[in-house]
Enzyme design. Sequence first.
Site, PDB file in Angstrom:
ATOM      1  N   GLY A  46       0.830  -1.190   0.000  1.00 17.49           N
ATOM      2  CA  GLY A  46       0.000   0.000   0.000  1.00 17.49           C
ATOM      3  C   GLY A  46       0.868   1.245   0.000  1.00 17.49           C
ATOM      4  O   GLY A  46       1.992   1.227   0.498  1.00 17.49           O
ATOM      5  N   GLN A  51       3.062  10.193   1.160  1.00 16.10           N
ATOM      6  CA  GLN A  51       4.400   9.583   1.238  1.00 16.10           C
ATOM      7  C   GLN A  51       5.266  10.001   0.060  1.00 16.10           C
ATOM      8  O   GLN A  51       6.486   9.891   0.117  1.00 16.10           O
ATOM      9  CB  GLN A  51       4.291   8.056   1.274  1.00 16.10           C
ATOM     10  N   CYS A  91       6.817   0.163   7.234  1.00 18.46           N
ATOM     11  CA  CYS A  91       6.368   1.271   6.396  1.00 18.46           C
ATOM     12  C   CYS A  91       7.523   1.711   5.504  1.00 18.46           C
ATOM     13  O   CYS A  91       8.651   1.847   5.973  1.00 18.46           O
ATOM     14  CB  CYS A  91       5.910   2.428   7.288  1.00 18.46           C
ATOM     15  N   LEU A  92       7.227   1.964   4.237  1.00 25.22           N
ATOM     16  CA  LEU A  92       8.261   2.412   3.298  1.00 25.22           C
ATOM     17  C   LEU A  92       8.878   3.736   3.749  1.00 25.22           C
ATOM     18  O   LEU A  92      10.013   4.039   3.399  1.00 25.22           O
ATOM     19  CB  LEU A  92       7.653   2.585   1.898  1.00 25.22           C
ATOM     20  N   HIS A 133      -3.561   1.535   7.983  1.00 23.05           N
ATOM     21  CA  HIS A 133      -2.208   2.113   7.955  1.00 23.05           C
ATOM     22  C   HIS A 133      -2.154   3.289   6.972  1.00 23.05           C
ATOM     23  O   HIS A 133      -1.616   4.358   7.291  1.00 23.05           O
ATOM     24  CB  HIS A 133      -1.225   0.997   7.555  1.00 23.05           C
ATOM     25  N   GLU A 134      -2.732   3.096   5.778  1.00 15.92           N
ATOM     26  CA  GLU A 134      -2.661   4.147   4.750  1.00 15.92           C
ATOM     27  C   GLU A 134      -3.527   5.353   5.121  1.00 15.92           C
ATOM     28  O   GLU A 134      -3.158   6.497   4.856  1.00 15.92           O
ATOM     29  CB  GLU A 134      -3.058   3.598   3.379  1.00 15.92           C
ATOM     30  N   HIS A 137      -1.720   7.623   7.282  1.00 15.91           N
ATOM     31  CA  HIS A 137      -0.806   8.515   6.542  1.00 15.91           C
ATOM     32  C   HIS A 137      -1.529   9.788   6.093  1.00 15.91           C
ATOM     33  O   HIS A 137      -0.954  10.876   6.119  1.00 15.91           O
ATOM     34  CB  HIS A 137      -0.257   7.813   5.295  1.00 15.91           C
TER      35      HIS A 137
HETATM   36 NI    NI Z   1       3.332   3.480   5.608  1.00 16.11          NI
END
Ligand code: NI
Length: 177
Positions: A46, A51, A91-92, A133-134, A137
């Site tokens: 995702g 981000q 997380c990226l 999670h997204e 963000h």
């Molecule tokens: Ni993330």
Amino acid sequence: MARLTILEHPDPRLRMQSQPVLAFDGALARLVDDLFETLYDTRGIGLSAPQAGVLQQVVVTDLSDDASAPEVYVNPELMLRSGLGLVEESCLSVPGVVGNVVRAARIRIRAQDRAGELFERDLDGMHAVCLQHEIDHLKGKLFIDRLSIFRRLRMRAAEAVRSRNKGESAARRSGTG
Ligand code: NI
């Protein structure tokens, strides 16, 4: 399409509230395509627009192993949540950190697709975790905010050591004390 640069913690833009999308136009279509290209390139499940430094409420996901299940959520809202579970996340935007957070096991989500069409969907398992999670963000929240207080204190101590070491090696390189 273009591969976007993913911002990393502690970039302040990761802490900002994203704005609702109002225009379902070519710019949005390009953003969605770029987010997918970036998601597939990083092998994530995702990715949210903030981000990539774009403060708009856009999320893309693909939970398949072979890029066969792309999903777009524009202006997503959590309608219902039920059941709680402890889930291991990463997380990226926070490379190198894995931690357990509490998430709802099942959610109902309302969102728009890339054409602006409204839809509702019930999600569970990793699908539900990924969307929670997204959506965090989009609100400027990171999964590390949800780690236990002990884990966060340990992380902060490790970060302090890292930045101190960085300072020392820079000082050595420049020959100053
Ligand atoms: Ni993330």
